[in-house]
Each structure stands twice: as structure tokens, then as C-alpha cells.
Design a protein around this motif. Structure first.
Motif, short mmCIF file in Angstrom:
data_model
loop_
_atom_site.label_atom_id
_atom_site.label_comp_id
_atom_site.label_asym_id
_atom_site.label_seq_id
_atom_site.Cartn_x
_atom_site.Cartn_y
_atom_site.Cartn_z
N ARG A 152 0.84 -1.21 0.00
CA ARG A 152 0.00 0.00 0.00
C ARG A 152 0.87 1.25 0.00
O ARG A 152 0.59 2.22 -0.71
N ALA A 180 -2.69 -1.70 9.22
CA ALA A 180 -3.47 -2.80 8.63
C ALA A 180 -2.96 -4.12 9.16
O ALA A 180 -1.75 -4.30 9.35
N ARG A 199 -7.56 -9.75 8.26
CA ARG A 199 -8.98 -9.48 8.50
C ARG A 199 -9.46 -10.06 9.83
O ARG A 199 -10.25 -9.45 10.53
N TRP A 201 -8.17 -7.86 12.66
CA TRP A 201 -8.92 -6.60 12.70
C TRP A 201 -10.31 -6.81 13.29
O TRP A 201 -10.79 -6.01 14.09
N GLN A 226 -6.90 0.00 8.20
CA GLN A 226 -7.41 -1.20 7.54
C GLN A 226 -7.95 -0.89 6.13
O GLN A 226 -7.20 -0.44 5.28
N ASP A 227 -9.25 -1.09 5.87
CA ASP A 227 -9.78 -0.92 4.52
C ASP A 227 -9.71 0.53 4.04
O ASP A 227 -9.70 0.79 2.83
N THR A 262 -6.28 2.72 1.63
CA THR A 262 -6.04 2.41 0.21
C THR A 262 -4.89 3.26 -0.29
O THR A 262 -4.64 4.34 0.24
#
Length: 375
Positions: free
Chosen positions: A201, A284, A287, A290, A319-320, A323
Motif C-alpha cells: 500500500r 493494517a 482481516r 482486525w 485497515q480498509d 487504500t
């Protein structure tokens, strides 16, 4: 003494220095890293064995980690030390501290876990495990006083290590940068899991930023050769190459030299604030990790600069939300908003002053006093 990752190694080395100053060349042994060894620490196990990240990775290495903890515990129970000092690594150290304290060995824990942010129920385990808590943030002292746990506020050693007015020009000269260069510090963390989740990322965000400014210099500090190899392997998987400069052990020079930083949530966010630099904080994990973590928090902030300011002074993308596009957009603002950079410089200077204490001496005095008392 046990420290479990590079930030703990740094803190523990400062404490060992204070202990040497207060009590001479007393033997100190356990689990640690190179900075501790430079202070004469006797390493039984390398701290890299403990430096895992997130619930999933911890489960994957569970057997090995528990084996190390049990072996260290048995060794100390067979030959009791005057005092045990756990430096951060709460999931490893609290269990060890409880076992040792129950057998009459005094225990000190340095660096409070973020019980003010999430998992506040840990205060009960801490009360069983810890003879004396050393805290680095001023508001933490009252939490332990209210819980009846002996506590000392020792300040944050980084506030004494990092100059109040960093020399940007000298740092740029050491890194071969000119005064006119626009420089971004890219700091995806120091642990395997952090790099795995953040490097792709961060590098893609850097590529988008260089589309806006092809002359942008992107510098990445590397804690060791293992993390460098992992970084290179992750970079090689990306569809497009991103031109960055990796610097071995260059964190402080890079932070002094940069215009802004894109940084993983953790101690590095405080380092960035103490260097008075604008930043974007990101984080991050897997999943599953998190999902397990996200509903246990009490505060709207993750990054220490925001926690200490009690408001969002720098952006956080978790997390999401982290980006590459969002990271690039927020980081571009951090690189180019001069008014905001000056406002942050002033706020971070006040923060720096609040955190500055003679940490090594205060910590050493509390540890030696605890060694003289009953657990």
C-alpha cells in the motif's frame, strides 16, 4: 529483563544505561536486542523470536514463543534475580511477570499497554503481575494510582534523545539531499506482519505521489537486513517498480530531513511528532485480527500524537480505509500544506516538552527501589 522488538530494545538500552550509572556493572540478562547488548546485556534468546504482529501471526508462532517463555521462567525460578524488568511486549511479559512475582521475585513493567484505548480489563492481570509500573505518558500515572498499583511517570526517552529543534540541513547533507528537495519518509514498520500488510500500500501510494511530483525523494529506513530482504521481496511483487531509497538504521536522519512522513501506527508516530514533521498514520492487519480488535477500542484515535493531543491533529487511515489512493491524497496534503506544517510544529514542540524527563535515571531508581522491596 525481556524486550520483544526494536522499540523495546531502544527503551531497555536506555534503562540499562541508567542502571549502570546508579548501580555499577550489575549483571543483566534475558531476552533482548543489539542496543541492549551494546550496554553489556547477556542475551539468552534474540528478541526477533518474539517480534510477531497481530493475533494470527502470534497463533502461528505460539508454541515457539510459549517454549521460550517457559524456559526463561524456569531458569529465573531456579536462580532468582533481584528484580525482573519486562519492557513492553505485554502479552509475553505479563504472564511471565505473574509467574515470577507469585514466587517472590519483584517485577517491574516498563511501558503501559494502551489500557486507556482498548482492553481496559487487563488492569486486573497487571495488578497481579506487576510490583511497579513505569509509564511514559503523563495521563497514565493516575490510571495506575486509582487501581492501587505502584507507578512512576518517567517520561519518554525519545523526548530526551531527539533534539527539540532537529537540524534539518545537517540531516539532509548526511543523506545527500539538497535543501530544495521535497522528501517523503516512508515508514511501514519494523515487524514482519507490518511490512507484509503495509509495504504494498505504501509503495503504491508513493508511486501515485511521484506522478504528481516526479522529483519527489522517497526514503525508507530499515531496521535490519532481514526486514530489507522482506521489503525488497514485497516490492518485487508489485506490477510497477517504485523508485525509493532504503537507508539502513537511518530513521532519525530521515525524519529530521523529510517534509512529511507516511508512517505505521506505533512508536514511530511519536518519533515523527518529536521531529515536528507532518504525517499520515496508517495501520493494517489480517482481516481476522482486525475483526477481533475493532470492537475493543475506547478512543477514536490510534496514533500517539492524536492521543496525546486528545484530538485528530494528523490523519489516520486504518485497515480498509488505508487504500493507496487515500494514503497518497492525505500524504500530498501533508507534503504541501505549509500552514498546517507550522501549526503542527508548534503543537509537537509543546508535546516534546511535556514528555521530556530524565527517563533512564528515573526508571533505574524505581527498578532498584523495587528490588529492595518485597514483591
Amino acid at each position: 529483563m525481556v524486550a520483544g522488538e526494536p522499540s523495546g530494545d531502544l527503551l531497555a538500552a536506555a534503562v540499562i544505561s541508567g542502571l549502570r550509572e546508579q548501580a555499577g556493572n550489575l549483571p543483566i540478562a534475558g531476552i533482548g536486542g543489539p542496543r541492549m547488548e551494546a550496554q553489556g546485556f547477556d542475551t539468552w534468546y534474540p528478541m526477533s523470536k518474539l517480534a510477531v504482529f497481530g493475533y494470527v501471526e502470534a497463533l502461528r508462532h505460539y508454541r515457539e514463543i510459549v517454549g521460550i517463555r517457559n524456559a526463561a521462567r524456569d531458569r529465573w525460578l531456579a536462580s532468582p534475580p533481584s528484580v525482573f524488568v519486562g519492557v513492553d511486549a505485554p502479552d509475553f511479559n505479563f504472564g511471565l511477570e505473574e509467574s515470577l512475582r507469585t514466587q517472590g521475585i519483584p517485577t517491574v513493567h516498563f511501558v503501559s499497554p494502551s489500557i486507556w484505548a482498548w482492553r481496559g480489563e487487563r488492569i486486573h492481570k497487571i495488578k497481579r503481575a506487576v510490583s511497579h509500573m513505569l509509564v511514559m505518558l503523563p495521563f497514565e500515572e493516575k490510571i495506575y494510582q486509582d487501581a492501587g498499583i505502584p507507578v512512576t511517570y518517567v517520561g519518554h526517552p525519545l523526548a530526551s534523545t531527539i533534539p527539540r529543534d532537529p537540524d534539518r540541513a545537517a540531516a539532509r547533507a548526511r543523506l545527500g539531499l539538497s535543501d530544495s528537495d521535497r522528501v517523503l519518509a516512508l515508514m511501514p514498520g519494523s515487524r514482519r506482519g507490518e511490512l507484509r500488510h503495509l509495504v504494498p500500500r505504501f509503495l503504491e501510494a508513493a508511486r501515485l505521489l511521484r506522478q504528481r511530483d516526479p522529483a519527489l525523494k522517497v526514503l525508507v529506513p530499515m531496521v535490519n537486513a532481514e526486514r530489507q530482504a522482506q521489503f525488497d521481496a514485497l516490492a518485487a511483487t508489485l506490477p510497477q517498480r517504485v523508485d525509493v531509497q532504503c537507508v539502513a538504521g537511518g530513521t532519525h536522519d530521515i525524519l529530521a530531513a523529510c517534509d512529511a512522513a507516511l508512517v505505521a501506527s506505533g512508536t514511530a508516530t511519536l518519533e515523527t511528532a518529536l521531529f515536528k514533521r507532518p504525517m499520515v498514520i496508517a495501520y493494517a492487519v489480517s482481516r481476522l485480527s482486525w475483526w477481533l480488535m475493532k470492537n475493543k477500542g475506547y478512543l477514536p484515535w490510534y496514533g500517539l500524537p492524536n492521543v496525546l493531543a486528545n484530538q485528530f491533529v494528523v490523519p489516520e487511515l486504518m485497515q480498509d480505509a488505508a487504500t493507496p489512493q487515500a494514503l497518497a491524497e492525505q500524504t500530498w496534503r501533508a507534503l504541501t500544506d505549509d500552514a498546517q506544517a507550522e501549526s503542527l510544529r508548534q503543537r509537537f514542540t509543546i508535546m516534546h516538552d511535556d514528555l521530556r524527563r530524565d527517563t533512564a535515571v528515573l526508571a533505574a531508581q524505581a527498578i532498584l527501589a523495587t528490588a529492595q522491596a518485597k514483591a
